[in-house]
Scaffold this active site. Structure first.
Site, short mmCIF file in Angstrom:
data_model
loop_
_atom_site.label_atom_id
_atom_site.label_comp_id
_atom_site.label_asym_id
_atom_site.label_seq_id
_atom_site.Cartn_x
_atom_site.Cartn_y
_atom_site.Cartn_z
N ASP A 48 0.91 -1.56 0.18
CA ASP A 48 -0.12 0.14 0.21
C ASP A 48 0.84 0.96 0.02
O ASP A 48 0.72 2.02 0.96
CB ASP A 48 -1.49 -0.61 1.10
CG ASP A 48 -1.91 -1.22 1.02
OD1 ASP A 48 -3.07 -0.69 0.87
OD2 ASP A 48 -1.91 -2.35 1.23
N HIS A 66 -7.27 -0.10 -5.97
CA HIS A 66 -6.92 1.22 -6.59
C HIS A 66 -6.20 1.16 -7.53
O HIS A 66 -6.36 1.42 -8.80
CB HIS A 66 -5.93 1.96 -4.97
CG HIS A 66 -6.34 1.87 -4.27
ND1 HIS A 66 -7.41 4.23 -4.27
CD2 HIS A 66 -7.24 1.84 -2.78
CE1 HIS A 66 -7.68 4.52 -3.12
NE2 HIS A 66 -7.30 2.92 -2.67
N HIS A 74 -4.06 -4.06 1.93
CA HIS A 74 -5.35 -3.61 1.96
C HIS A 74 -4.78 -2.35 3.75
O HIS A 74 -5.99 -1.83 3.57
CB HIS A 74 -6.69 -4.09 1.22
CG HIS A 74 -7.69 -3.84 1.37
ND1 HIS A 74 -7.77 -2.51 0.54
CD2 HIS A 74 -8.86 -3.75 1.08
CE1 HIS A 74 -9.40 -2.41 0.78
NE2 HIS A 74 -9.77 -2.39 1.48
N HIS A 94 -4.80 -0.68 6.41
CA HIS A 94 -3.50 0.48 6.39
C HIS A 94 -3.11 0.50 8.09
O HIS A 94 -1.53 0.91 7.98
CB HIS A 94 -4.11 2.22 6.21
CG HIS A 94 -3.94 2.15 4.69
ND1 HIS A 94 -4.15 3.09 4.01
CD2 HIS A 94 -4.06 1.05 3.35
CE1 HIS A 94 -3.92 3.67 2.46
NE2 HIS A 94 -4.72 2.26 2.15
#
Length: 720
Positions: A17, A125, A241, A243
């Site tokens: 991420d 994303h 995914h 955070h």
């Protein structure tokens, strides 16, 4: 495994991420994401790891900007290329792990010197989209900088094959599963449609490492991936995914494997999980054993967060009963924010090296959540959040949302008000600042409405596709499919009374919402027609953005609408559309002439018009167009009542070329009447009436073969 040394240890830097490109237009925080990613790559080179493993969301958008792509490629080239040989040996079939033009690992390419390979899956994303179903990682793979694995081409039938790597006597089976919509993945696992492959030999000697990018917690009933869905033979799962940084692996006694959650390397929301110190980890695998070395990231912008309840603060507890106390309350809250700023700066200096501590301290992220519900009928007079935040313009990076005021939520059983147009103020206040998920925003607003036709959860999903994935036709397709499905349902109702129609509509809407919640409804994908050769993108704009360029659904593409069959095809229409509209051809039949030749002439004109409707490049695969140059021009004496198939009618083009002799092929103009009354002089007079505007250029001459001069041989056509 006894007897193993450092030469048998596989060292992997694990991160996830990175979200490169997040908030890149912000003049203060615009460079945070790529700077943290560059630090991760520099750490990998400094620690001399064997490989880097990224667990998704390298980019914040699936169409990253050129700046984001440039910074990522620059960092990868600076740290991954070199003359040091990579000691990892690939034992699996690379064509099954890496798709595309270069279906092998980049460090085995003889044209590229890769000393430290990067393996990555895609997240939610930076997932594939658009024509060709390419992801941003595909660009990095073809450039030789990243090994993109773990693709999921079929969401309802997933096969996961590991990348088998070996260094010395240590064998590593690297499994990857890129992001799939959580509800659909839950259903796919539940139905047993996910298959894991294992090495065929020496299964006990392999260390099984898997990386996923899904929801880790049960936000909804099926909106996450339970750990017990994964196979028990795994040793370690790297979870992307989420955070929040939980870098230390946690053991799952039920499944007998460990789970590590590295978290994001940049704060994308002002939430408690983002305020946890950011880390990456170096995973060392020796045989079947592993150990993790966490590393604190130093370039991360400092972030401090605090939550207070005004009614529990001793200094201001009694302010709710006094008048004109806004200034005093504001000064108290400003003092708390100043303390958070000092703490953030002090923590940042503590983690820096001695030579870096003298550098300018970046402006921190500060978040103060204030619950201002006053007991006993009092009231706290709070300042406007925007105005309060602007007091710290020169001190913080988030100058618009430093403080968040909210009231204690009422009881969960909120009475449904069909006349309401807006949700509760507390919900609006929370959504306006904290939430970044468009589905939640739409759901809260729709719950305050009274939808009768459109399904609520599908509506929110369509809005999410429009906002997050930049799908300009998502709303159009959703409304079109919903109305079409609703009409079809009502047509199937037997003799419904007028009073029962709304009940049927509402019942069907609830059924559609239930099917969507279970994942039984698939989202309709829009398709883009091929761009015409005459389309100029510079003058006319993007072809994909035009309404005429989009095929709404598969049914419409196949001519499912009855209204389309009665319309006249445009002059530049496709062959399929022309075939659908051929049913209107008998309407164009001219009135019979008095003489025999007039009747013959009308048959020729009708046959010629039907053949022209089928000329199109899309039919080249179905029928060998223009391959019979011996077809004469006088082949239309056969009765016009027999209709040939579209594929058999295509060879009429040579006959038209023979009839026109040396004249240039003419364009069709469907805006004029197809035929007038038969002329006594035959076809020659009709060809004579064509204007200069209807004569095509020489560009179409190559599409036809010249017919032979002899026109006395009768053509042979097979009957079916």
């Amino acid at each position: 495994m006894p007897g193993l040394t450092a030469a048998d240890t596989i060292r992997i830097l694990v991160a996830t991420d990175s979200h490169v490109g997040y908030n890149e237009r912000d003049h203060i925080r615009g460079d945070d994401s790529w700077k943290s990613f560059h630090e991760v790559m520099c750490l990998a080179k400094e620690k001399d790891v064997d490989m880097v493993l990224l667990a998704g969301d390298l980019f914040h958008e699936n169409k990253p900007s050129r700046k984001s792509m440039y910074q990522v490629m620059r960092s990868l080239r600076m740290n991954c290329l070199g003359e040091k040989p990579c000691q990892l040996e690939v034992l699996s079939d690379m064509s099954e792990n890496f798709q595309g033009a270069f279906n092998h690992v980049n460090y085995e390419d003889p044209d590229i010197n890769i000393s430290m390979p990067v393996f990555s899956i895609h997240g939610n994303h930076d997932d594939p989209s658009g024509e060709g179903h390419f992801a941003a990682l595909d660009l990095l793979q073809v450039s030789g900088l990243v090994n993109y694995f773990g693709r999921t081409p079929e969401s309802d039938n997933i096969q996961i094959k590991p990348v088998l790597l070996q260094k010395g006597n240590t064998k590593l089976a690297l499994y990857g599963m890129s992001n799939v919509r959580d509800e659909r993945l839950f259903r796919t696992f539940r139905d047993g449609k996910v298959k894991f492959f294992q090495p065929g030999t020496q299964k006990e000697d392999w260390f099984n490492l898997m990386t996923v990018h899904q929801n880790h917690h049960s936000y909804t009933e099926t909106g996450y991936l339970p750990e017990n869905f994964l196979p028990e033979f795994l040793d370690l799962v790297v979870w992307g995914h989420e955070h929040e940084c939980l870098i230390d692996p946690k053991y799952n006694p039920e499944m007998n494997f460990h789970v590590m959650q590295p978290g994001s390397s940049v704060a994308t929301s002002l939430m408690p999980g983002e305020a946890v110190p950011k880390h990456v980890a170096i995973l060392s695998v020796t045989g079947r054993d592993f150990k993790v070395e966490p590393i604190r990231l130093k370039t991360i912008r400092p972030f401090k967060m605090k939550e207070i309840v005004l009614s529990e603060e001793k200094e201001i507890k009694d302010l709710a009963k006094r008048q004109d106390h806004r200034a005093e309350l504001t000064r108290y809250l400003m003092g708390i924010v100043d303390e958070l700023i000092d703490q953030a700066i002090e923590e940042w200096r503590e983690i820096q090296d001695d030579d870096e501590a003298e550098e300018e301290v970046p402006k921190p992220l500060i978040r103060l959540r204030v619950e201002y519900s006053a007991p006993g009928g009092g009231n706290y007079d709070c300042e406007n959040p925007q105005r309060f935040s602007n007091r710290f313009v020169e001190k913080v990076a988030n100058t618009n949302d430093v403080v968040h005021f909210y009231r204690k939520k009422a009881s969960a059983s909120r009475k449904v008000n069909s006349a309401a147009e807006m949700p509760e103020e507390s919900v609006l206040a929370q959504l306006a600042v904290d939430s970044v998920r468009i589905e939640k925003l739409v759901r809260e607003f729709l719950e305050a409405q009274n939808l009768t036709i459109l399904p609520q959860n599908s509506f929110g999903d369509a809005v999410s596709q429009y906002v997050d994935k930049d799908d300009k036709h998502a709303m159009e397709v959703f409304v079109h499919d919903s109305l079409k499905s609703q009409r079809k349902h009502l047509m199937g109702v037997d003799q419904a009374e007028e009073g029962d129609i709304m009940d049927n509509v509402d019942q069907y809407r609830l059924e559609q919402e239930a099917l969507f919640a279970k994942g039984a409804l698939k989202r309709t994908k829009t398709k883009v027609k091929p761009k015409p050769a005459t389309w100029n993108s510079d003058d006319d704009g993007s072809w994909a953005d035009q309404p005429i360029a989009t095929i709404v659904s598969e049914d419409d593409e196949q001519g499912g609408d009855d209204d389309a069959a009665s319309t006249v095809a445009p002059a530049k229409g496709r062959g399929k559309a022309a075939a659908t509209k051929k049913a209107a051809a008998p309407v164009k039949k001219a009135a019979p002439a008095k003489g025999g030749r007039g009747k013959k002439k009308a048959v020729e004109e009708e046959s010629e018009d039907e053949d022209i409707l089928m000329i199109d490049d899309d039919d080249e695969e179905e029928s060998p167009l223009f391959v019979k140059p011996s077809a004469p021009a006088r082949a239309s004496k056969k009765p016009a009542a027999r209709k040939a198939s579209p594929a058999k009618r295509a060879p009429a083009a040579p006959r038209r070329a023979a009839a026109a002799k040396s004249q240039t092929q003419s364009k069709l103009d469907f805006s004029q009447p197809s035929f007038s009354q038969p002329k006594a002089n035959g076809v020659g007079k009709k060809m004579k009436d064509l204007s200069d505007d209807e004569i095509d250029d020489d560009d179409d001459d190559d599409a036809f073969e010249p017919a032979p001069s002899t026109a006395t041989v009768r053509p042979t056509r097979s009957r079916r």
